[in-house]
Design an enzyme around this catalytic site. Structure first.
Site, PDB file in Angstrom:
ATOM      1  N   LYS A 173       4.620   8.663   9.139  1.00  0.00           N
ATOM      2  CA  LYS A 173       4.363   8.011  10.500  1.00  0.00           C
ATOM      3  C   LYS A 173       5.337   8.390  11.483  1.00  0.00           C
ATOM      4  O   LYS A 173       5.197   9.621  12.109  1.00  0.00           O
ATOM      5  CB  LYS A 173       4.301   6.464  10.257  1.00  0.00           C
ATOM      6  CG  LYS A 173       3.096   6.452   9.448  1.00  0.00           C
ATOM      7  CD  LYS A 173       2.509   4.928   9.168  1.00  0.00           C
ATOM      8  CE  LYS A 173       1.341   4.625   8.464  1.00  0.00           C
ATOM      9  NZ  LYS A 173       1.165   4.025   7.098  1.00  0.00           N
TER      10      LYS A 173
ATOM     11  N   ASP B 148       9.324   2.784  -0.281  1.00  0.00           N
ATOM     12  CA  ASP B 148       8.205   3.634   0.472  1.00  0.00           C
ATOM     13  C   ASP B 148       8.433   3.067   2.034  1.00  0.00           C
ATOM     14  O   ASP B 148       8.261   1.882   2.422  1.00  0.00           O
ATOM     15  CB  ASP B 148       6.934   3.130  -0.012  1.00  0.00           C
ATOM     16  CG  ASP B 148       5.784   3.581   0.832  1.00  0.00           C
ATOM     17  OD1 ASP B 148       5.935   4.116   1.852  1.00  0.00           O
ATOM     18  OD2 ASP B 148       4.551   3.648   0.493  1.00  0.00           O
TER      19      ASP B 148
ATOM     20  N   TYR C  31       0.995  -1.239  -0.113  1.00  0.00           N
ATOM     21  CA  TYR C  31       0.094   0.107   0.042  1.00  0.00           C
ATOM     22  C   TYR C  31       0.947   1.179  -0.004  1.00  0.00           C
ATOM     23  O   TYR C  31       1.810   1.355   0.857  1.00  0.00           O
ATOM     24  CB  TYR C  31      -0.799   0.103   1.314  1.00  0.00           C
ATOM     25  CG  TYR C  31      -1.691   1.125   1.506  1.00  0.00           C
ATOM     26  CD1 TYR C  31      -2.917   1.555   0.591  1.00  0.00           C
ATOM     27  CD2 TYR C  31      -1.458   2.125   2.479  1.00  0.00           C
ATOM     28  CE1 TYR C  31      -3.602   2.526   0.740  1.00  0.00           C
ATOM     29  CE2 TYR C  31      -2.456   3.137   2.593  1.00  0.00           C
ATOM     30  CZ  TYR C  31      -3.475   3.431   1.498  1.00  0.00           C
ATOM     31  OH  TYR C  31      -4.289   4.509   1.982  1.00  0.00           O
TER      32      TYR C  31
HETATM   33  C1  LIG Z   1       0.770   4.611   5.995  1.00  0.00           C
HETATM   34  C2  LIG Z   1       1.226   4.215   4.568  1.00  0.00           C
HETATM   35  C3  LIG Z   1       1.078   5.245   3.483  1.00  0.00           C
HETATM   36  C4  LIG Z   1       0.160   6.248   3.606  1.00  0.00           C
HETATM   37  O1  LIG Z   1       0.545   7.207   4.380  1.00  0.00           O
HETATM   38  P1  LIG Z   1      -0.791   8.214   4.861  1.00  0.00           P
HETATM   39  O2  LIG Z   1      -0.057   9.151   5.970  1.00  0.00           O
HETATM   40  O3  LIG Z   1      -1.785   7.352   5.579  1.00  0.00           O
HETATM   41  O4  LIG Z   1      -1.306   8.844   3.880  1.00  0.00           O
HETATM   42  C5  LIG Z   1       1.700   4.944   2.243  1.00  0.00           C
HETATM   43  N1  LIG Z   1       2.717   3.989   2.161  1.00  0.00           N
HETATM   44  C6  LIG Z   1       2.875   3.052   3.388  1.00  0.00           C
HETATM   45  C7  LIG Z   1       3.967   2.008   3.438  1.00  0.00           C
HETATM   46  C8  LIG Z   1       2.008   3.327   4.576  1.00  0.00           C
HETATM   47  O5  LIG Z   1       2.287   2.487   5.440  1.00  0.00           O
END
Ligand SMILES: *Cc1c(COP(=O)(O)O)cnc(C)c1O
Length: 442
Positions: free
Chosen positions: A282, A249, A154
């Site tokens: 995060k 990511d 994701y």
């Molecule tokens: C949480 C997450 C996102 C999206 O971040 P948001 O702050 O919720 O938009 C993108 N990539 C990864 C791997 C994530 O865990």
């Protein structure tokens, strides 16, 4: 309302239920992010009133040991005194200016120091913004259109990335979102995670059209699945060979699995390993809306106002969020922080595994730093179809039994879990005891 929970089981959910009813009248599904709705596991979502350390309390005063930590950011636990102080001080100085601040420079300096692959960085307000912007930048810098992503990873909810994405979407059993025109995703190649032959084939067919390959190096949106070292090595080699950008990511894994992120973990097995670009979120905001993306200077200089790739944000680098993030990043650099966090997390996974195995329940788990996952399966899955083999009714029973015992895991089996520095050995013990009772009583 604020006393710790002394009742062993089964909280009355009356105020949670009332709030959920009110919420559903005005907010779609009663929540502002889908997985919070408990749709996958059933039941009434808990409305949280306050949090401290490793715990939060719901509207009925029930205390939970918190293993979601706001889905990753709360690596220090809730209400860490140094972070609270930094935020309180920042608030008094103003909420937002729309002009640059010294703290943004300090934060950029911290990030560049901690993540060696990042030479320049830009702050944004969410992980979605970070990954979406990286893709535009990769396309702008390479002059190519195609991107590679992997099933079960994701990368936020921007259009081009909502292609068989994991997490919330997987939970609801829908391969793509409505409202995303096919033309928008026609350049997105979705491959199987950890499948080297398929990756090689994709590059041999499309290599010269690929702007970037984006990957969650330790996937936390299909529970917890590591990319194998040979797979990451091959991703790096193929991106280099075809002049495509390798994008990690690390919105979830950054500062969560290790101080240098998952890339520092892979660099231990692959000498000199670096991605070209990294998305962060995060933990870097410490619970405030903040995220970032960065990478090589050559690529980052394509961003406006230096270059032709446009990207902007009214609240980007917000002074309160940067104060929160900076204070958090300073705490996690203290000696032995990750050794202690990693050991505590491993003790949780080992305890749960032992409890299940003892009762003859198939179970396995894995962790890195303060991030973990577990499966009601005999062996660790390597990709999304294998994750899908989990017995979801069994997971839902486990989830609710834990919830009733005051242990809050992610309300879907496709999510990773998080341990914070505030979780004590006693918290882990209480969690394992609750799991032992559940597995024994099945
Ligand atoms: C949480 C997450 C996102 C999206 O971040 P948001 O702050 O919720 O938009 C993108 N990539 C990864 C791997 C994530 O865990």
């Amino acid at each position: 309302m604020e006393q710790p929970n002394t009742k062993p089981v089964a909280p009355a959910t009356s105020r949670n239920a009332t709030l959920f009813e009110r919420a559903q009248k005005l907010i779609p599904g009663g929540v502002n992010s889908p997985v919070r709705a408990f749709k996958a596991v059933g039941g009434t979502p808990r409305f949280i009133q306050r949090a401290q350390g490793a715990y939060f309390w719901d509207a009925d005063g029930q205390r939970y040991i918190d293993y979601i930590g706001s889905w990753g950011p709360m690596i220090l636990g809730h209400g860490h005194p140094a972070v609270v102080e930094a935020v309180q001080k920042a608030v008094l100085e103003g909420f937002s200016y729309g002009a640059p601040t010294e703290r943004e420079v300090e934060l950029a300096e911290e990030i560049v120091k901690l993540v060696p692959s990042i030479e320049m960085v830009r702050l944004v307000s969410s992980g979605t913004e970070a990954t979406m912007s990286v893709i535009r930048l990769a396309r702008g810098a390479t002059g190519r259109s195609k991107i590679i992503k992997f099933e079960g990873c994701y990368h936020g909810h921007s259009d081009a990335l909502l292609v068989k994405a994991g997490s919330g979407l997987a939970t609801f059993g829908s391969p793509t979102s409505a409202g995303v025109p096919p033309e928008v995703v026609q350049h997105t190649l979705v491959l199987e995670y950890n499948h080297i032959a398929q990756l090689e084939e994709a590059f041999s067919l499309h290599g010269r059209d690929i702007a970037c390959l984006m990957i969650e190096p330790i996937a936390g949106n299909m529970n917890f699945v590591r990319a194998s070292v040979p797979f990451i090595k091959r991703c790096r080699e193929l991106c280099t060979q075809y002049d495509a950008l390798l994008v990690f990511d690390e919105v979830m894994t950054g500062f969560r699995v290790a101080l240098g992120g998952a890339q520092s973990v892979y660099a231990q097995s692959i000498p000199g390993f670096k991605p070209d670009m990294t998305a962060l979120g995060k933990v870097i905001g410490g619970g405030m809306p903040m995220a970032a993306f960065g990478g090589t200077r050559a690529v980052m200089e394509h961003l406006a106002p230096l270059g032709g790739v446009y990207q902007a944000g009214t609240l980007s680098g917000n002074p309160v969020a940067t104060a929160c993030g900076l204070a958090t990043l300073r705490e996690i650099q203290k000696p032995d922080f990750y050794d202690a966090l990693g050991a505590r997390t491993r003790s949780l996974v080992a305890g749960l595994t032992q409890a299940a195995t003892h009762a003859g329940v198939p179970f396995c788990g894995d962790s890195e730093g303060g991030m973990f996952g577990f499966f009601l399966l005999g062996t660790l899955p390597q990709n999304y179809p294998q994750v899908m083999k989990t017995d979801s009714p069994a997971f839902n029973r486990f989830f609710h039994a834990m919830l009733d015992s005051g242990v809050y895991y992610a309300p879907a089996l496709y999510e990773a879990g998080f341990v914070s520095a505030a979780h004590t050995a006693e918290d882990i013990e209480a969690t394992v005891e609750a799991a032992t009772r559940f597995f024994a009583g099945r």
